[in-house]
Design an enzyme around this catalytic site. Structure first.
Site, short mmCIF file in Angstrom:
data_model
loop_
_atom_site.label_atom_id
_atom_site.label_comp_id
_atom_site.label_asym_id
_atom_site.label_seq_id
_atom_site.Cartn_x
_atom_site.Cartn_y
_atom_site.Cartn_z
N GLN A 1 7.99 -3.01 16.78
CA GLN A 1 8.84 -3.78 15.86
C GLN A 1 10.12 -3.01 15.54
OE1 GLN A 1 7.57 -6.23 12.32
NE2 GLN A 1 8.02 -4.35 11.23
N GLY B 1 8.48 1.06 8.88
CA GLY B 1 7.46 2.07 9.16
C GLY B 1 7.25 2.24 10.67
N HIS C 1 0.86 -1.18 0.00
CA HIS C 1 0.00 0.00 0.00
C HIS C 1 0.90 1.23 0.00
CE1 HIS C 1 1.13 0.28 4.18
NE2 HIS C 1 0.67 -0.95 4.40
N GLN D 1 5.98 -15.56 12.24
CA GLN D 1 5.60 -14.43 13.10
C GLN D 1 4.10 -14.35 13.34
OE1 GLN D 1 7.22 -11.48 10.13
NE2 GLN D 1 5.56 -10.20 10.92
N GLY E 1 1.87 3.21 2.17
CA GLY E 1 2.83 3.26 3.28
C GLY E 1 4.12 2.52 2.89
N HIS E 2 3.96 1.32 2.31
CA HIS E 2 5.15 0.58 1.85
C HIS E 2 5.88 1.37 0.77
CE1 HIS E 2 2.73 -3.15 3.05
NE2 HIS E 2 3.85 -3.28 3.72
N ASP F 1 4.52 0.24 13.08
CA ASP F 1 4.94 -0.90 13.91
C ASP F 1 6.02 -0.40 14.87
OD1 ASP F 1 3.46 -3.29 12.66
OD2 ASP F 1 4.30 -2.23 10.95
O1 PAF Z 1 6.41 -5.31 9.12
C1 PAF Z 1 6.30 -6.31 8.39
O2 PAF Z 1 5.69 -6.30 7.33
C2 PAF Z 1 6.97 -7.60 8.83
O3 PAF Z 1 6.92 -7.76 10.20
C3 PAF Z 1 8.42 -7.74 8.31
C4 PAF Z 1 9.32 -6.68 8.92
C5 PAF Z 1 8.44 -7.64 6.80
C6 PAF Z 1 8.98 -9.08 8.70
O4 PAF Z 1 8.23 -10.13 8.15
#
Ligand code: PAF
Length: 287
Positions: free
Chosen positions: A153, A147, A34, A61, A36-37, A150
């Site tokens: 993360q 981003g 999207h 995950q 954001g990516h 997260d």
């Molecule tokens: O943020 C994400 O989309 C995922 O956690 C990542 C960093 C690609 C790891 O699978």
């Protein structure tokens, strides 16, 4: 743009680029791209000689099997978007390529991983660390882009890079929002029009809460946010914690930190959404 599925194929191309002293910018994603990516990709393109974007839905995950099953997969559209953003390489491996054997590594992030997402999604950050460290080892980028949506993360990835002494620069990019304010997420594609409209109240409430900091205690403000969002039909807050932006530990009072961040997870039906607000600083990044 080159579409590459194997590690050997990717490393052959990257060896040439690195041999020519080209810098490598890396954006790890799980696809369903999207805007954001695409902001992350544009930053990687602008800041490096070569940009690599991985698309890999990492089974390790997902603590909820249904979430993994329902995760949107849109490879053809993703590749078109990456082409348009001038990415150089899309790396799209199969699960066996990333995990030829089960990954049994256990990472430890101390109190960074026991709160918020770590508390409600046991094993999630270990899976993130497994895949990110594996991808970093394959790509060996100079910089990697993540981003701020997260938020936790990002802290975990920074800790990972430090623990493993990888020397990769982690670049944090601001949250990109839909018109109504909802943070862009691949999971938004699973929202109905009504859910999407209602979910806009998450950011609205977070933004409004900024103005109440002077009059409410941390606990009272947390409760105010939770009750406002839970009052919207179809939304249910899983947690809303106001934490220190570096340690991610819950605050007892505003004086505990100079960087309070409110982090939230909300269910809209069975779609889990996360968002955050850096109090006093939004939308400026603290990283
Ligand atoms: O943020 C994400 O989309 C995922 O956690 C990542 C960093 C690609 C790891 O699978």
């Amino acid at each position: 743009m080159k579409l590459i599925h194997t590690i050997a194929g990717l490393q052959t191309v990257l060896a040439q680029e690195k041999g020519a002293k080209k810098s490598i910018g890396f954006v790890p994603t799980m696809g369903a791209l999207h805007p954001g990516h695409i902001e992350l990709v544009k930053r990687a393109v602008a800041g490096n000689d070569v940009s690599v974007v991985s698309i890999f839905v990492n089974p390790n995950q997902f603590n909820n099997p249904d979430d993994l099953l329902n995760y949107p997969r849109t490879l053809a559209a993703d590749c078109e978007r990456l082409e348009a953003a001038a990415a150089d390489i899309a790396f799209v491996p199969e699960v066996e390529e990333i995990y030829p054997e089960p990954d049994r590594r256990r990472f430890h992030f101390g109190s960074l991983e026991t709160v918020m997402e770590g508390r409600f999604r046991p094993g999630h950050f270990n899976g993130v660390a497994q895949v990110v460290s594996r991808l970093f080892d394959i790509v060996k980028p100079d910089r990697a882009y993540f981003g701020e949506k997260d938020f936790q993360q990002l802290a975990i990835v920074r800790a990972l890079v430090e623990q493993l002494a990888l020397g990769i620069e982690i670049v944090a990019c601001p949250i990109v929002r839909e018109e109504g304010g909802l943070a862009m997420s691949s999971r938004n594609a699973r929202l109905t029009a009504t859910q999407r409209e209602r979910a806009a109240c998450i950011f609205k409430t977070l933004s409004e809460s900024d103005a109440l900091r002077g009059s409410l205690s941390v606990r009272a403000l947390e409760q105010w946010v939770v009750s406002r969002i839970n009052a919207v039909a179809g939304l249910e807050v899983e947690y809303f914690d106001i934490v220190d932006g570096c340690t991610l530990q819950p605050l007892n009072g505003w004086a505990d930190t100079n960087c309070p961040v409110g982090c939230i997870a909300v269910y809209a039906g069975d779609v889990r959404l996360i968002d955050n607000i850096v109090y006093g600083k939004n939308p400026v990044s603290i990283f």
